[in-house]
Design a protein around this motif. Structure first.
Motif, PDB file in Angstrom:
ATOM      1  N   LEU A 157       0.940  -1.178   0.024  1.00  0.00           N
ATOM      2  CA  LEU A 157      -0.223  -0.091   0.229  1.00  0.00           C
ATOM      3  C   LEU A 157       0.689   1.205  -0.032  1.00  0.00           C
ATOM      4  N   VAL A 158       0.560   2.276  -0.769  1.00  0.00           N
ATOM      5  CA  VAL A 158       1.463   3.206  -1.018  1.00  0.00           C
ATOM      6  C   VAL A 158       0.612   4.540  -1.043  1.00  0.00           C
ATOM      7  N   VAL A 159       0.786   5.594  -0.422  1.00  0.00           N
ATOM      8  CA  VAL A 159       0.023   7.021  -0.402  1.00  0.00           C
ATOM      9  C   VAL A 159       0.978   8.013  -1.149  1.00  0.00           C
ATOM     10  N   HIS A 160       0.546   8.564  -2.236  1.00  0.00           N
ATOM     11  CA  HIS A 160       1.171   9.722  -3.148  1.00  0.00           C
ATOM     12  C   HIS A 160       1.560  10.773  -2.148  1.00  0.00           C
ATOM     13  N   PRO A 161       2.782  11.091  -2.107  1.00  0.00           N
ATOM     14  CA  PRO A 161       2.996  12.433  -1.173  1.00  0.00           C
ATOM     15  C   PRO A 161       2.924  13.756  -1.658  1.00  0.00           C
ATOM     16  N   LYS A 162       2.231  13.944  -2.864  1.00  0.00           N
ATOM     17  CA  LYS A 162       1.681  15.138  -3.171  1.00  0.00           C
ATOM     18  C   LYS A 162       0.308  15.104  -3.587  1.00  0.00           C
ATOM     19  N   THR A 163      -0.270  14.200  -3.743  1.00  0.00           N
ATOM     20  CA  THR A 163      -1.805  14.297  -4.084  1.00  0.00           C
ATOM     21  C   THR A 163      -2.511  13.536  -2.950  1.00  0.00           C
ATOM     22  N   GLY A 164      -1.959  12.534  -2.040  1.00  0.00           N
ATOM     23  CA  GLY A 164      -2.665  11.910  -1.092  1.00  0.00           C
ATOM     24  C   GLY A 164      -3.500  10.746  -1.432  1.00  0.00           C
ATOM     25  N   ARG A 165      -3.415  10.419  -2.759  1.00  0.00           N
ATOM     26  CA  ARG A 165      -4.224   9.297  -3.325  1.00  0.00           C
ATOM     27  C   ARG A 165      -3.541   8.032  -2.985  1.00  0.00           C
ATOM     28  N   VAL A 166      -4.319   6.952  -2.543  1.00  0.00           N
ATOM     29  CA  VAL A 166      -3.888   5.492  -1.922  1.00  0.00           C
ATOM     30  C   VAL A 166      -3.958   4.737  -3.136  1.00  0.00           C
ATOM     31  N   TYR A 167      -2.917   3.900  -3.202  1.00  0.00           N
ATOM     32  CA  TYR A 167      -2.878   2.717  -4.165  1.00  0.00           C
ATOM     33  C   TYR A 167      -2.390   1.570  -3.450  1.00  0.00           C
ATOM     34  N   ILE A 168      -2.854   0.172  -4.157  1.00  0.00           N
ATOM     35  CA  ILE A 168      -2.595  -0.823  -3.442  1.00  0.00           C
ATOM     36  C   ILE A 168      -2.004  -1.715  -4.628  1.00  0.00           C
ATOM     37  N   ILE A 169      -0.955  -2.671  -4.483  1.00  0.00           N
ATOM     38  CA  ILE A 169      -0.617  -3.692  -5.458  1.00  0.00           C
ATOM     39  C   ILE A 169      -0.778  -4.828  -5.020  1.00  0.00           C
ATOM     40  N   ASP A 170      -1.425  -5.638  -5.832  1.00  0.00           N
ATOM     41  CA  ASP A 170      -2.140  -7.062  -5.182  1.00  0.00           C
ATOM     42  C   ASP A 170      -0.837  -7.915  -5.257  1.00  0.00           C
ATOM     43  N   LYS A 171      -0.600  -9.178  -4.596  1.00  0.00           N
ATOM     44  CA  LYS A 171       0.323  -9.985  -4.639  1.00  0.00           C
ATOM     45  C   LYS A 171      -0.004 -11.429  -5.451  1.00  0.00           C
ATOM     46  N   LYS A 172       0.680 -11.452  -6.805  1.00  0.00           N
ATOM     47  CA  LYS A 172       0.353 -12.416  -7.793  1.00  0.00           C
ATOM     48  C   LYS A 172       1.929 -13.111  -8.170  1.00  0.00           C
ATOM     49  N   GLU A 173       2.126 -14.375  -8.061  1.00  0.00           N
ATOM     50  CA  GLU A 173       3.366 -14.945  -8.400  1.00  0.00           C
ATOM     51  C   GLU A 173       3.785 -14.611  -9.769  1.00  0.00           C
ATOM     52  N   ASP A 174       2.729 -14.362 -10.742  1.00  0.00           N
ATOM     53  CA  ASP A 174       3.047 -14.247 -12.097  1.00  0.00           C
ATOM     54  C   ASP A 174       2.894 -12.532 -12.597  1.00  0.00           C
ATOM     55  N   GLY A 175       2.671 -11.813 -11.251  1.00  0.00           N
ATOM     56  CA  GLY A 175       2.770 -10.489 -11.398  1.00  0.00           C
ATOM     57  C   GLY A 175       1.514  -9.878 -11.283  1.00  0.00           C
ATOM     58  N   GLY A 176       1.184  -8.741 -10.614  1.00  0.00           N
ATOM     59  CA  GLY A 176       0.014  -8.218 -10.183  1.00  0.00           C
ATOM     60  C   GLY A 176      -0.358  -7.009 -10.976  1.00  0.00           C
ATOM     61  N   HIS A 177      -1.250  -6.181 -10.217  1.00  0.00           N
ATOM     62  CA  HIS A 177      -1.455  -4.682 -10.808  1.00  0.00           C
ATOM     63  C   HIS A 177      -1.615  -3.795  -9.733  1.00  0.00           C
ATOM     64  N   LEU A 178      -1.550  -2.567 -10.319  1.00  0.00           N
ATOM     65  CA  LEU A 178      -1.497  -1.252  -9.291  1.00  0.00           C
ATOM     66  C   LEU A 178      -3.016  -1.010  -9.447  1.00  0.00           C
ATOM     67  N   TYR A 179      -3.459  -0.941  -8.270  1.00  0.00           N
ATOM     68  CA  TYR A 179      -4.733  -0.587  -8.024  1.00  0.00           C
ATOM     69  C   TYR A 179      -4.896   0.848  -7.386  1.00  0.00           C
ATOM     70  N   GLU A 180      -5.927   1.616  -8.027  1.00  0.00           N
ATOM     71  CA  GLU A 180      -6.034   3.134  -7.705  1.00  0.00           C
ATOM     72  C   GLU A 180      -7.246   3.302  -6.907  1.00  0.00           C
TER      73      GLU A 180
END
Length: 333
Positions: A157-180
């Motif tokens: 989970l990351v929060v953009h330091p300028k906009t404050g928008r929160v993002y999550i990255i799912d955990k997949k062995e073959d690669g995941g996605h950035l969720y906004e």
């Protein structure tokens, strides 16, 4: 959090090699050059975030099995200087990430799902970073989170330091996605997170650079850094990730010159590497080189151990058949 592939678990048998290369000592006052978490209560450190208000302090937490706590650890000594109890939230289920956004707001991600999609919703907790580092109770706001394409496991989970928008990255062995997430989280309704880009890694944590221009994502045996590019992430290269027993966390240092990599376990080390484009790197933060030119994964911060660690990492990959990080360009959904 504990769901591991057989290949990865086999790689963990090499802990004897890891033990022979100690992290930089906190007792030496090296601070952002690396330290060891001394608190016996912290045995499953799963997230890491550099304090905005207290130089040299890093916030961390256990994952499942602990209460609603976060810990302030002094990087000069490795000792906990404050344990914060979150009030106003339910019982944490599987806390996996921590990030600090604008206005010194701490975000805690109770986003783990060991059964990879069994929970219909997960939670985010937000609280102000305490101005005084003493054991205390702080009231937090709880947010309900769902994904637009169904439940999933996540540890980043990351929060953009300028906009404050929160993002999550799912955990997949073959690669995941950035969720906004929504532009502003709602404490009264459900917050729906939508996939906006692919992430070519089995992600265990992520972090934004202090200026918000770079996103780093780490896994157990490697990492990738991206040009944020206004949210349309562009892959720039590989991270120089230390080979750790169970690498679960990453944070930029407050000044943005180092990446701090943490691992689970008692007396767990937090190891430092130069940021991409910083000292000892030929790549710029926004990057113009190809991913192939990026630094390799699998290094140890102890002097003289890096080459050996890379060799061990290569051996693990070859022997146990872990999938390589995909080199393809990031595709936008």
């Amino acid at each position: 959090m504990r769901r591991r592939s057989p290949a990865l678990l086999a790689g963990f048998l090499l802990t004897g090699v890891l033990a022979s290369a100690p992290a930089a000592s906190a007792a030496d006052g090296t601070g952002d050059q690396g330290f060891t978490i001394q608190d016996p209560r912290i045995t499953e450190s799963s997230g890491l975030a550099a304090s905005h208000l207290h130089p040299g302090i890093y916030w961390t937490h256990n994952d499942s099995g602990d209460g609603p706590y976060i810990y302030a650890v002094d990087s000069a000594t490795g000792k906990t200087v404050a344990r914060i109890t979150l009030s106003g939230v339910g019982k944490p289920r599987d806390v996996e990430a921590i990030s600090i956004g604008p206005d010194n707001q701490i975000y805690v991600g109770d986003i783990g799902d060991n059964l990879d999609g069994s929970w219909p919703y997960v939670w985010i907790y937000k609280l102000p970073e305490p101005k005084k580092l003493v054991d205390q109770t702080v009231r937090a706001t709880q947010y309900v989170v769902k994904y637009s394409n169904g439940a999933r496991n996540a540890e980043s989970l990351v929060v953009h330091p300028k906009t404050g928008r929160v993002y999550i990255i799912d955990k997949k062995e073959d690669g995941g996605h950035l969720y906004e997430g929504p532009a502003t989280l709602s404490s009264s309704g459900t917050n729906v997170f939508k996939p906006v880009a692919t992430v070519d890694l089995w992600a265990t944590d992520a972090a934004f650079s202090p200026d918000g221009r770079q996103l780093v994502v780490r896994g157990y045996l490697g990492g990738i850094y991206y040009d944020w590019n206004g949210g349309r992430i562009r892959r720039e290269g590989r991270l120089d990730v230390p080979l750790q027993k169970q690498g679960e966390s990453v944070s930029y240092s407050t000044d943005g010159t180092k990446l701090m990599y943490g691992s689970e376990g008692a007396d767990s080390p937090v190891q430092a590497e130069d940021v991409p484009g910083g000292s000892g790197s030929s790549k710029s933060p926004s990057g113009s080189g190809s991913a192939a030119a990026g630094g390799g994964s699998g290094s140890l911060t102890a002097g003289g151990a890096k080459v050996g660690a890379v060799a061990v990492g290569v051996a693990v990959l070859a022997l146990f058949g872990l999938r390589r990080l995909r080199r393809g360009s990031t595709r936008r959904h």
